[in-house]
Motif scaffolding. Structure first.
Motif, PDB file in Angstrom:
ATOM      1  N   UNK A  11      68.015  36.360  40.005  1.00 59.33           N
ATOM      2  CA  UNK A  11      66.573  36.534  40.126  1.00 59.33           C
ATOM      3  C   UNK A  11      65.942  35.223  40.568  1.00 59.33           C
ATOM      4  N   UNK A  12      64.892  35.309  41.353  1.00 65.23           N
ATOM      5  CA  UNK A  12      64.238  34.103  41.885  1.00 65.23           C
ATOM      6  C   UNK A  12      63.755  33.153  40.801  1.00 65.23           C
ATOM      7  N   UNK A  13      63.454  33.672  39.616  1.00 69.53           N
ATOM      8  CA  UNK A  13      63.035  32.815  38.503  1.00 69.53           C
ATOM      9  C   UNK A  13      64.197  32.191  37.749  1.00 69.53           C
ATOM     10  N   UNK A  14      65.436  32.526  38.133  1.00 71.12           N
ATOM     11  CA  UNK A  14      66.669  31.983  37.546  1.00 71.12           C
ATOM     12  C   UNK A  14      66.860  32.337  36.081  1.00 71.12           C
ATOM     13  N   UNK A  15      66.166  33.392  35.613  1.00 73.78           N
ATOM     14  CA  UNK A  15      66.315  33.817  34.225  1.00 73.78           C
ATOM     15  C   UNK A  15      67.250  34.999  34.058  1.00 73.78           C
ATOM     16  N   UNK A  16      67.786  35.544  35.166  1.00 70.90           N
ATOM     17  CA  UNK A  16      68.699  36.673  35.090  1.00 70.90           C
ATOM     18  C   UNK A  16      69.603  36.665  36.308  1.00 70.90           C
ATOM     19  N   UNK A  17      70.885  36.950  36.075  1.00 68.27           N
ATOM     20  CA  UNK A  17      71.835  37.040  37.173  1.00 68.27           C
ATOM     21  C   UNK A  17      73.001  37.930  36.809  1.00 68.27           C
ATOM     22  N   UNK A  18      73.718  38.386  37.852  1.00 69.49           N
ATOM     23  CA  UNK A  18      74.869  39.267  37.648  1.00 69.49           C
ATOM     24  C   UNK A  18      76.045  38.815  38.502  1.00 69.49           C
ATOM     25  N   UNK A  19      77.232  39.094  37.995  1.00 74.26           N
ATOM     26  CA  UNK A  19      78.463  38.886  38.739  1.00 74.26           C
ATOM     27  C   UNK A  19      79.093  40.238  39.042  1.00 74.26           C
ATOM     28  N   UNK A  20      79.770  40.324  40.157  1.00 75.81           N
ATOM     29  CA  UNK A  20      80.503  41.531  40.516  1.00 75.81           C
ATOM     30  C   UNK A  20      81.888  41.420  39.873  1.00 75.81           C
ATOM     31  N   UNK A  21      82.175  42.320  38.952  1.00 70.97           N
ATOM     32  CA  UNK A  21      83.438  42.260  38.208  1.00 70.97           C
ATOM     33  C   UNK A  21      84.171  43.602  38.208  1.00 70.97           C
ATOM     34  N   UNK A  22      83.812  44.492  39.103  1.00 77.86           N
ATOM     35  CA  UNK A  22      84.379  45.837  39.112  1.00 77.86           C
ATOM     36  C   UNK A  22      83.271  46.828  38.837  1.00 77.86           C
ATOM     37  N   UNK A  23      83.601  47.918  38.171  1.00 76.87           N
ATOM     38  CA  UNK A  23      82.603  48.954  37.894  1.00 76.87           C
ATOM     39  C   UNK A  23      81.531  48.493  36.916  1.00 76.87           C
ATOM     40  N   UNK A  24      81.878  47.585  36.032  1.00 76.24           N
ATOM     41  CA  UNK A  24      80.935  47.070  35.044  1.00 76.24           C
ATOM     42  C   UNK A  24      80.592  45.632  35.402  1.00 76.24           C
ATOM     43  N   UNK A  25      79.308  45.304  35.385  1.00 80.38           N
ATOM     44  CA  UNK A  25      78.869  43.959  35.754  1.00 80.38           C
ATOM     45  C   UNK A  25      78.813  43.055  34.523  1.00 80.38           C
ATOM     46  N   UNK A  26      79.069  41.786  34.755  1.00 84.95           N
ATOM     47  CA  UNK A  26      78.858  40.759  33.741  1.00 84.95           C
ATOM     48  C   UNK A  26      77.556  40.084  34.119  1.00 84.95           C
ATOM     49  N   UNK A  27      76.572  40.158  33.233  1.00 87.84           N
ATOM     50  CA  UNK A  27      75.237  39.644  33.529  1.00 87.84           C
ATOM     51  C   UNK A  27      74.862  38.541  32.544  1.00 87.84           C
ATOM     52  N   UNK A  28      73.868  37.760  32.946  1.00 87.81           N
ATOM     53  CA  UNK A  28      73.406  36.634  32.140  1.00 87.81           C
ATOM     54  C   UNK A  28      71.884  36.637  32.111  1.00 87.81           C
ATOM     55  N   UNK A  29      71.334  36.413  30.941  1.00 86.43           N
ATOM     56  CA  UNK A  29      69.890  36.274  30.787  1.00 86.43           C
ATOM     57  C   UNK A  29      69.637  34.975  30.044  1.00 86.43           C
ATOM     58  N   UNK A  30      68.590  34.290  30.423  1.00 83.53           N
ATOM     59  CA  UNK A  30      68.292  33.037  29.736  1.00 83.53           C
ATOM     60  C   UNK A  30      67.778  33.327  28.326  1.00 83.53           C
ATOM     61  N   UNK A  31      68.117  32.443  27.413  1.00 94.68           N
ATOM     62  CA  UNK A  31      67.590  32.563  26.054  1.00 94.68           C
ATOM     63  C   UNK A  31      66.070  32.445  26.077  1.00 94.68           C
ATOM     64  N   UNK A  32      65.551  31.630  26.997  1.00100.24           N
ATOM     65  CA  UNK A  32      64.102  31.466  27.104  1.00100.24           C
ATOM     66  C   UNK A  32      63.426  32.797  27.436  1.00100.24           C
ATOM     67  N   UNK A  33      63.992  33.541  28.385  1.00102.40           N
ATOM     68  CA  UNK A  33      63.421  34.841  28.745  1.00102.40           C
ATOM     69  C   UNK A  33      63.473  35.792  27.561  1.00102.40           C
ATOM     70  N   UNK A  34      64.588  35.832  26.870  1.00101.09           N
ATOM     71  CA  UNK A  34      64.711  36.736  25.730  1.00101.09           C
ATOM     72  C   UNK A  34      63.709  36.384  24.633  1.00101.09           C
TER      73      UNK A  34
END
Length: 129
Positions: free
Chosen positions: A32-55
């Motif tokens: 995401x342009x705000x750098x608070x969320x991103x995903x990796x391509x890992x097959x059928x299920x994605x591994x995603x990351x969210x910033x603790x700040x956003x949460x």
């Protein structure tokens, strides 16, 4: 219903994406342009990351991961456990357990990522029959 993604709460989403790209060879799917969320391509299920700040902004209180007292792990399967383990260590992972043969016919090893999440690097379970 399908299992679509797992989200890890991290301090720095771009840094986490970069670590998993270097350590495990995954490709970036989205940041995401705000750098608070991103995903990796890992097959059928994605591994995603969210910033603790956003949460925190969303009213959640994400706990930090502790590899010495994990509440879960993520596992990556490979036929080359030892070389995958070394690649992860070279990328900045912390060794938790060297590769070893398990009695159920699998080779396992463990590292923690820079945010403290426990990651298993393992072989497929050998067919006992």
């Amino acid at each position: 219903m399908i299992f679509r993604y797992t989200i890890l709460y991290v301090e720095d989403v771009p840094a986490s994406l970069a670590f998993y790209e270097a350590a495990f060879g995954f490709q970036r799917g989205f940041l995401h342009e705000g750098h608070d969320y991103g995903e990796l391509i890992t097959g059928d299920t994605k591994l995603a990351f969210s910033s603790r700040a956003l949460m925190t902004q969303l009213g959640k209180s994400p706990a930090k991961a502790d590899p010495k007292a994990p509440s879960f792990e993520i596992a990556f399967e490979t036929d080359e456990v030892e070389s995958a383990l070394q690649k992860a260590l070279d990328a900045g992972a912390t060794l938790v357990q060297e590769a070893r043969a398990e009695p159920w016919g699998q080779t396992t090893s463990y590292v923690s990522d820079p945010d403290g999440y426990l990651v298993e690097i393992c072989s497929p379970v050998a067919n006992p029959g």
